[in-house]
Design a protein around this motif. Structure first.
Motif, PDB file in Angstrom:
ATOM      1  N   VAL A 104       0.844  -1.192   0.079  1.00  0.00           N
ATOM      2  CA  VAL A 104      -0.089   0.062  -0.015  1.00  0.00           C
ATOM      3  C   VAL A 104       0.959   1.273   0.044  1.00  0.00           C
ATOM      4  O   VAL A 104       1.879   1.474   0.609  1.00  0.00           O
ATOM      5  N   TYR A 105       0.457   2.136  -0.821  1.00  0.00           N
ATOM      6  CA  TYR A 105       1.284   3.345  -0.709  1.00  0.00           C
ATOM      7  C   TYR A 105       0.245   4.782  -1.048  1.00  0.00           C
ATOM      8  O   TYR A 105      -0.930   4.357  -1.494  1.00  0.00           O
ATOM      9  N   PRO A 106       0.798   5.977  -0.560  1.00  0.00           N
ATOM     10  CA  PRO A 106      -0.103   7.034  -0.695  1.00  0.00           C
ATOM     11  C   PRO A 106      -0.101   7.432  -1.864  1.00  0.00           C
ATOM     12  O   PRO A 106       1.013   7.446  -2.757  1.00  0.00           O
ATOM     13  N   CYS A 107      -1.111   8.097  -2.567  1.00  0.00           N
ATOM     14  CA  CYS A 107      -1.193   8.571  -3.957  1.00  0.00           C
ATOM     15  C   CYS A 107      -1.751  10.116  -3.603  1.00  0.00           C
ATOM     16  O   CYS A 107      -2.897  10.394  -3.171  1.00  0.00           O
ATOM     17  N   PHE A 108      -1.108  10.964  -4.314  1.00  0.00           N
ATOM     18  CA  PHE A 108      -1.707  12.561  -4.096  1.00  0.00           C
ATOM     19  C   PHE A 108      -2.237  13.059  -5.570  1.00  0.00           C
ATOM     20  O   PHE A 108      -2.396  14.141  -5.651  1.00  0.00           O
ATOM     21  N   LYS A 148      -1.674  18.079   0.602  1.00  0.00           N
ATOM     22  CA  LYS A 148      -2.724  17.511   0.207  1.00  0.00           C
ATOM     23  C   LYS A 148      -2.847  16.197   1.047  1.00  0.00           C
ATOM     24  O   LYS A 148      -1.861  15.428   1.031  1.00  0.00           O
ATOM     25  N   ALA A 149      -3.969  15.572   1.497  1.00  0.00           N
ATOM     26  CA  ALA A 149      -4.062  14.305   2.133  1.00  0.00           C
ATOM     27  C   ALA A 149      -3.998  13.351   0.823  1.00  0.00           C
ATOM     28  O   ALA A 149      -4.678  13.576   0.093  1.00  0.00           O
ATOM     29  N   PRO A 150      -3.368  12.425   1.216  1.00  0.00           N
ATOM     30  CA  PRO A 150      -3.334  11.104   0.007  1.00  0.00           C
ATOM     31  C   PRO A 150      -4.874  10.131   0.205  1.00  0.00           C
ATOM     32  O   PRO A 150      -5.078  10.232   1.172  1.00  0.00           O
ATOM     33  N   ALA A 151      -4.640   9.582  -0.986  1.00  0.00           N
ATOM     34  CA  ALA A 151      -5.526   8.430  -1.115  1.00  0.00           C
ATOM     35  C   ALA A 151      -4.396   7.334  -0.995  1.00  0.00           C
ATOM     36  O   ALA A 151      -3.446   7.718  -1.014  1.00  0.00           O
ATOM     37  N   TYR A 152      -4.880   6.209  -1.138  1.00  0.00           N
ATOM     38  CA  TYR A 152      -4.071   5.107  -0.877  1.00  0.00           C
ATOM     39  C   TYR A 152      -4.416   3.993  -1.905  1.00  0.00           C
ATOM     40  O   TYR A 152      -5.483   3.659  -2.066  1.00  0.00           O
ATOM     41  N   ARG A 153      -3.226   3.309  -2.597  1.00  0.00           N
ATOM     42  CA  ARG A 153      -3.446   2.696  -3.573  1.00  0.00           C
ATOM     43  C   ARG A 153      -2.733   1.159  -3.230  1.00  0.00           C
ATOM     44  O   ARG A 153      -1.771   1.170  -2.265  1.00  0.00           O
ATOM     45  N   VAL A 154      -3.149   0.200  -4.004  1.00  0.00           N
ATOM     46  CA  VAL A 154      -2.212  -1.017  -3.782  1.00  0.00           C
ATOM     47  C   VAL A 154      -1.702  -1.391  -5.019  1.00  0.00           C
ATOM     48  O   VAL A 154      -2.032  -1.008  -6.246  1.00  0.00           O
ATOM     49  N   CYS A 179      -5.576  -3.264 -15.313  1.00  0.00           N
ATOM     50  CA  CYS A 179      -6.162  -2.512 -14.355  1.00  0.00           C
ATOM     51  C   CYS A 179      -5.412  -1.608 -13.535  1.00  0.00           C
ATOM     52  O   CYS A 179      -5.839  -0.564 -13.393  1.00  0.00           O
ATOM     53  N   GLY A 180      -4.104  -1.778 -13.459  1.00  0.00           N
ATOM     54  CA  GLY A 180      -3.323  -0.947 -12.731  1.00  0.00           C
ATOM     55  C   GLY A 180      -3.503  -0.791 -11.402  1.00  0.00           C
ATOM     56  O   GLY A 180      -4.182  -1.246 -10.655  1.00  0.00           O
ATOM     57  N   ASP A 181      -2.394  -0.093 -10.476  1.00  0.00           N
ATOM     58  CA  ASP A 181      -2.439  -0.189  -9.096  1.00  0.00           C
ATOM     59  C   ASP A 181      -3.977   0.765  -8.807  1.00  0.00           C
ATOM     60  O   ASP A 181      -4.409   1.803  -9.457  1.00  0.00           O
ATOM     61  N   PHE A 182      -4.722   0.141  -7.948  1.00  0.00           N
ATOM     62  CA  PHE A 182      -5.912   0.913  -7.774  1.00  0.00           C
ATOM     63  C   PHE A 182      -6.167   1.222  -6.163  1.00  0.00           C
ATOM     64  O   PHE A 182      -5.530   0.976  -5.295  1.00  0.00           O
ATOM     65  N   TYR A 183      -7.161   1.899  -6.061  1.00  0.00           N
ATOM     66  CA  TYR A 183      -7.606   2.595  -4.878  1.00  0.00           C
ATOM     67  C   TYR A 183      -7.891   1.352  -3.609  1.00  0.00           C
ATOM     68  O   TYR A 183      -8.744   0.717  -3.954  1.00  0.00           O
ATOM     69  N   LEU A 184      -7.508   1.791  -2.691  1.00  0.00           N
ATOM     70  CA  LEU A 184      -8.084   0.989  -1.262  1.00  0.00           C
ATOM     71  C   LEU A 184      -8.715   1.897  -0.521  1.00  0.00           C
ATOM     72  O   LEU A 184      -9.769   1.328   0.226  1.00  0.00           O
ATOM     73  N   ARG A 185      -8.462   3.125  -0.473  1.00  0.00           N
ATOM     74  CA  ARG A 185      -8.774   4.102   0.412  1.00  0.00           C
ATOM     75  C   ARG A 185      -8.834   5.489   0.071  1.00  0.00           C
ATOM     76  O   ARG A 185      -7.878   5.937  -0.619  1.00  0.00           O
ATOM     77  N   ARG A 186     -10.006   6.319   0.074  1.00  0.00           N
ATOM     78  CA  ARG A 186     -10.204   7.794  -0.463  1.00  0.00           C
ATOM     79  C   ARG A 186      -9.459   8.423   0.265  1.00  0.00           C
ATOM     80  O   ARG A 186      -9.052   8.190   1.580  1.00  0.00           O
ATOM     81  N   ALA A 187      -8.908   9.706   0.079  1.00  0.00           N
ATOM     82  CA  ALA A 187      -8.342  10.764   0.856  1.00  0.00           C
ATOM     83  C   ALA A 187      -9.142  11.252   2.085  1.00  0.00           C
ATOM     84  O   ALA A 187      -8.578  11.565   3.118  1.00  0.00           O
ATOM     85  N   ASP A 188     -10.420  10.937   2.057  1.00  0.00           N
ATOM     86  CA  ASP A 188     -11.285  11.265   3.268  1.00  0.00           C
ATOM     87  C   ASP A 188     -11.510  10.240   4.215  1.00  0.00           C
ATOM     88  O   ASP A 188     -12.015  10.196   5.313  1.00  0.00           O
ATOM     89  N   GLY A 189     -10.708   9.235   3.754  1.00  0.00           N
ATOM     90  CA  GLY A 189     -10.614   7.970   4.681  1.00  0.00           C
ATOM     91  C   GLY A 189     -11.715   6.844   4.334  1.00  0.00           C
ATOM     92  O   GLY A 189     -11.675   5.862   5.205  1.00  0.00           O
TER      93      GLY A 189
END
Length: 314
Positions: A104-108, A148-154, A179-189
């Protein structure tokens, strides 16, 4: 009763339309044909868009149509919570397992930045993430967090995922290219659909997922998460989408063929019978109850292409 567990998993952002009803009917018939049961899960991850009044109306509509579920929704059952808005602690645990694997990594990146980039798109129209934030250094991450608060991708590997869909047949997608690395969590949690649906289907014991063909491209990503989390994946069957007579996708926003309007004009049996007709389950649009369709149900009779509703059918 067989071990088959199907599910309805609607997002209550408005009244059901014919496309939603068709998926619910096919999911119910497939499970009941196998002697199984149906779980009702309310996918209200975005609680602001999905007020409880729509979920309550949805239950009343399904009951009116005769699509009675065995557990879930406001009825409750042994695998709750059945409302995704109440499941954050469950998703947090799964998210932590993925993070512990270093995946998991942060995405801005903003949505506008992604759409402005010349990245390829998935079959459902979403941008395939080009990996912009995949290898940021700790220093770069700390600096970006100031703004900026990040979202998180896998992270996903360059790997083909193959499966046989119960309606559409064999299907293959490459996780990295398609597919590509995709979101697990939005920036708002708020947790993302891909993670939530995997966790929920597994903990509710779902063995068969029936949904619209627009979600076929989600399957490879979800199978990847099942594997990472050590969970048993269900079977999948993606049914063709219903289109308006002019070829447009049916939409809650447009009010196309909403159950609110249909209930004013047709009986429950007339609606079910006409849906059964367009999905190849009977030769004419005669009124039917869901129960009367169970015995002869077969995925072999369901079309493999999207279905344009005939003029004046509804």
């Amino acid at each position: 009763m067989s071990g088959t567990v199907g599910r309805f998993a609607p997002s209550p952002s408005g009244r059901l339309h014919l496309g939603n009803l068709a998926c619910s009917l096919l999911a119910w018939l497939s499970a009941k044909h196998q002697g199984g049961k149906i779980v009702l899960r309310i996918e209200d991850l975005d609680a602001e868009r999905c007020p409880r009044k729509y979920a309550d109306q949805l239950e009343e509509d399904l009951s009116w149509l005769g699509l009675v579920w065995d557990e879930g929704g406001s009825h409750g059952g042994p695998h709750g919570p059945y409302y995704q808005s109440e499941c954050a602690p469950v998703y947090e645990e799964a998210y932590a397992k993925l993070a512990a694997q270093g995946l998991v990594y942060p995405c801005f990146c903003s949505r506008s930045q992604l759409h402005a980039a010349s990245a390829p798109h998935t079959s459902d129209g979403n941008v395939i993430y080009p990996g912009t934030c995949r290898d940021l250094t700790p220093e770069e991450i700390a600096e970006k967090r100031k703004h900026k608060a990040p979202a998180y991708r896998v992270r996903v590997p360059d790997e083909n995922v193959r499966f046989v869909d119960g309606c559409m047949g064999p299907h293959t997608e490459n996780l990295l290219r398609d597919c590509g690395d995709f979101y697990l969590r939005r920036a708002d949690g708020v947790f993302a659909y891909q993670l939530a649906v995997v966790v929920d289907d597994a903990r509710m014991g779902v063995t068969e997922v029936v949904r619209g063909a627009d979600l076929l491209s989600s399957t490879a990503r979800q199978l990847y998460l099942y594997r990472l989390l050590g969970l048993k994946a269900p079977r999948f069957a993606h049914c063709p989408l219903l289109l308006a007579p002019d070829g447009r996708r049916l939409s809650k926003r447009d009010g196309d063929q909403s159950l609110e309007n249909l209930r004013a004009k047709y009986t429950a049996e007339e609606i079910v019978g006409r849906l059964a007709y367009v999905y190849g389950l009977q030769p004419e649009p005669a009124p039917r109850t869901p129960e009367s369709l169970i015995t002869d149900f077969s995925w072999e009779n369901v079309p493999k292409e999207d279905i344009c509703l005939p003029e004046n059918l509804f």
